[in-house]
Design a protein around this motif. Structure first.
Motif, PDB file in Angstrom:
ATOM      1  N   UNK A   1       0.827  -1.205   0.000  1.00 57.58           N
ATOM      2  CA  UNK A   1       0.000   0.000   0.000  1.00 57.58           C
ATOM      3  C   UNK A   1       0.864   1.260   0.000  1.00 57.58           C
ATOM      4  N   UNK A   2       1.929   1.263   0.782  1.00 58.57           N
ATOM      5  CA  UNK A   2       2.729   2.494   0.891  1.00 58.57           C
ATOM      6  C   UNK A   2       3.834   2.584  -0.163  1.00 58.57           C
ATOM      7  N   UNK A   3       4.050   1.511  -0.919  1.00 58.65           N
ATOM      8  CA  UNK A   3       5.132   1.532  -1.919  1.00 58.65           C
ATOM      9  C   UNK A   3       4.984   2.685  -2.915  1.00 58.65           C
ATOM     10  N   UNK A   4       3.811   2.921  -3.511  1.00 54.52           N
ATOM     11  CA  UNK A   4       3.704   4.050  -4.458  1.00 54.52           C
ATOM     12  C   UNK A   4       3.994   5.393  -3.793  1.00 54.52           C
ATOM     13  N   UNK A   5       3.539   5.553  -2.574  1.00 55.83           N
ATOM     14  CA  UNK A   5       3.808   6.805  -1.847  1.00 55.83           C
ATOM     15  C   UNK A   5       5.310   6.968  -1.633  1.00 55.83           C
ATOM     16  N   UNK A   6       5.958   5.908  -1.171  1.00 51.57           N
ATOM     17  CA  UNK A   6       7.399   5.975  -0.906  1.00 51.57           C
ATOM     18  C   UNK A   6       8.187   6.266  -2.190  1.00 51.57           C
ATOM     19  N   UNK A   7       7.740   5.667  -3.301  1.00 55.44           N
ATOM     20  CA  UNK A   7       8.403   5.924  -4.595  1.00 55.44           C
ATOM     21  C   UNK A   7       8.218   7.385  -5.011  1.00 55.44           C
ATOM     22  N   UNK A   8       7.027   7.924  -4.791  1.00 55.57           N
ATOM     23  CA  UNK A   8       6.752   9.338  -5.096  1.00 55.57           C
ATOM     24  C   UNK A   8       7.679  10.247  -4.273  1.00 55.57           C
ATOM     25  N   UNK A   9       7.798   9.960  -2.985  1.00 55.21           N
ATOM     26  CA  UNK A   9       8.639  10.788  -2.111  1.00 55.21           C
ATOM     27  C   UNK A   9      10.085  10.737  -2.577  1.00 55.21           C
ATOM     28  N   UNK A  10      10.596   9.543  -2.885  1.00 52.51           N
ATOM     29  CA  UNK A  10      11.987   9.409  -3.338  1.00 52.51           C
ATOM     30  C   UNK A  10      12.214  10.143  -4.658  1.00 52.51           C
ATOM     31  N   UNK A  11      11.267   9.996  -5.572  1.00 50.38           N
ATOM     32  CA  UNK A  11      11.411  10.667  -6.878  1.00 50.38           C
ATOM     33  C   UNK A  11      11.432  12.181  -6.712  1.00 50.38           C
ATOM     34  N   UNK A  12      10.562  12.696  -5.863  1.00 52.16           N
ATOM     35  CA  UNK A  12      10.533  14.149  -5.620  1.00 52.16           C
ATOM     36  C   UNK A  12      11.828  14.617  -4.965  1.00 52.16           C
ATOM     37  N   UNK A  13      12.318  13.860  -4.001  1.00 52.93           N
ATOM     38  CA  UNK A  13      13.560  14.242  -3.319  1.00 52.93           C
ATOM     39  C   UNK A  13      14.730  14.220  -4.291  1.00 52.93           C
ATOM     40  N   UNK A  14      14.761  13.225  -5.181  1.00 51.14           N
ATOM     41  CA  UNK A  14      15.830  13.140  -6.178  1.00 51.14           C
ATOM     42  C   UNK A  14      15.772  14.341  -7.131  1.00 51.14           C
ATOM     43  N   UNK A  15      14.558  14.745  -7.479  1.00 51.12           N
ATOM     44  CA  UNK A  15      14.377  15.874  -8.406  1.00 51.12           C
ATOM     45  C   UNK A  15      14.468  17.217  -7.696  1.00 51.12           C
TER      46      UNK A  15
ATOM     47  N   UNK B   1      12.319  18.394  -5.570  1.00 49.57           N
ATOM     48  CA  UNK B   1      10.974  18.952  -5.406  1.00 49.57           C
ATOM     49  C   UNK B   1      10.423  18.559  -4.036  1.00 49.57           C
ATOM     50  N   UNK B   2       9.417  19.294  -3.602  1.00 53.94           N
ATOM     51  CA  UNK B   2       8.745  18.966  -2.339  1.00 53.94           C
ATOM     52  C   UNK B   2       7.704  17.887  -2.602  1.00 53.94           C
ATOM     53  N   UNK B   3       7.806  16.750  -1.934  1.00 56.77           N
ATOM     54  CA  UNK B   3       6.834  15.683  -2.174  1.00 56.77           C
ATOM     55  C   UNK B   3       5.502  15.974  -1.492  1.00 56.77           C
ATOM     56  N   UNK B   4       4.452  15.389  -2.023  1.00 57.66           N
ATOM     57  CA  UNK B   4       3.140  15.455  -1.403  1.00 57.66           C
ATOM     58  C   UNK B   4       3.076  14.288  -0.412  1.00 57.66           C
ATOM     59  N   UNK B   5       3.246  14.593   0.868  1.00 61.63           N
ATOM     60  CA  UNK B   5       3.328  13.553   1.897  1.00 61.63           C
ATOM     61  C   UNK B   5       1.929  13.177   2.377  1.00 61.63           C
ATOM     62  N   UNK B   6       1.651  11.903   2.368  1.00 59.64           N
ATOM     63  CA  UNK B   6       0.404  11.373   2.913  1.00 59.64           C
ATOM     64  C   UNK B   6       0.667  11.007   4.374  1.00 59.64           C
ATOM     65  N   UNK B   7       0.014  11.669   5.330  1.00 62.63           N
ATOM     66  CA  UNK B   7       0.277  11.386   6.748  1.00 62.63           C
ATOM     67  C   UNK B   7       0.009   9.932   7.127  1.00 62.63           C
ATOM     68  N   UNK B   8      -1.004   9.323   6.519  1.00 63.95           N
ATOM     69  CA  UNK B   8      -1.303   7.926   6.828  1.00 63.95           C
ATOM     70  C   UNK B   8      -0.158   7.015   6.375  1.00 63.95           C
ATOM     71  N   UNK B   9       0.414   7.304   5.206  1.00 62.90           N
ATOM     72  CA  UNK B   9       1.554   6.519   4.726  1.00 62.90           C
ATOM     73  C   UNK B   9       2.727   6.644   5.687  1.00 62.90           C
ATOM     74  N   UNK B  10       2.907   7.842   6.228  1.00 56.03           N
ATOM     75  CA  UNK B  10       3.978   8.028   7.213  1.00 56.03           C
ATOM     76  C   UNK B  10       3.745   7.202   8.470  1.00 56.03           C
ATOM     77  N   UNK B  11       2.505   7.155   8.931  1.00 58.17           N
ATOM     78  CA  UNK B  11       2.180   6.358  10.128  1.00 58.17           C
ATOM     79  C   UNK B  11       2.357   4.867   9.850  1.00 58.17           C
ATOM     80  N   UNK B  12       1.974   4.449   8.646  1.00 62.46           N
ATOM     81  CA  UNK B  12       2.149   3.037   8.277  1.00 62.46           C
ATOM     82  C   UNK B  12       3.632   2.693   8.255  1.00 62.46           C
ATOM     83  N   UNK B  13       4.450   3.570   7.672  1.00 64.71           N
ATOM     84  CA  UNK B  13       5.901   3.313   7.639  1.00 64.71           C
ATOM     85  C   UNK B  13       6.486   3.247   9.045  1.00 64.71           C
ATOM     86  N   UNK B  14       6.021   4.093   9.929  1.00 64.68           N
ATOM     87  CA  UNK B  14       6.496   4.042  11.322  1.00 64.68           C
ATOM     88  C   UNK B  14       6.115   2.717  11.965  1.00 64.68           C
TER      89      UNK B  14
END
Length: 138
Positions: A102-116, A118-131
């Protein structure tokens, strides 16, 4: 099973003799205030066996602490509890695997934005799931 039993854990207290001068090993509970049972020999008068029997009874009692009398009377056994726990562990592992998906697409988006840069669009629920996934629950 009926009636109340001594709550909590037990321990083997003292070895002595009962009123008939037979050797006994006393099992106690409630911080020593309650004598729960007397473990007698099975067969020859063998203090080592008496002590071993008492220790085994205490170990069984303590291992089942928290399990209701209804569960015990209903046939719960160490094997049954172990199988039930293994089933729960398998369900938790499957749930964790789904959360990773579930969180893989979000994590990929964050990494791609950080590499570019850019500021990623962070989903708070994805962050809680990762924690949660980083934690000890497995």
């Amino acid at each position: 099973m009926s009636g109340a039993h001594t709550p909590g854990l037990l321990f083997v207290a003292e070895t002595g003799q009962d009123d008939g001068c037979s050797p006994e090993t006393v099992i106690r509970g409630m911080d020593g205030r309650a004598g729960v049972a007397v473990a007698i020999d099975f067969g020859a008068n063998n203090p080592g066996m008496r002590e071993a029997n008492a220790q085994r009874l205490v170990a069984c009692w303590n291992a089942l602490d928290g399990l209701s009398d209804d569960h015990l009377a209903g046939g719960w056994s160490a094997r049954g509890m172990s199988l039930y726990a293994k089933g729960l562990e398998e369900k938790l592992a499957a749930a964790r695997a789904l959360l990773v998906e579930v969180v893989a697409p979000h994590d990929e988006h964050v990494k791609a934005c950080q590499t570019a840069g850019e500021a990623p669009n962070i989903n708070p629920l994805a962050g809680r799931i990762n924690e949660f996934l980083k934690g000890g629950a497995s």
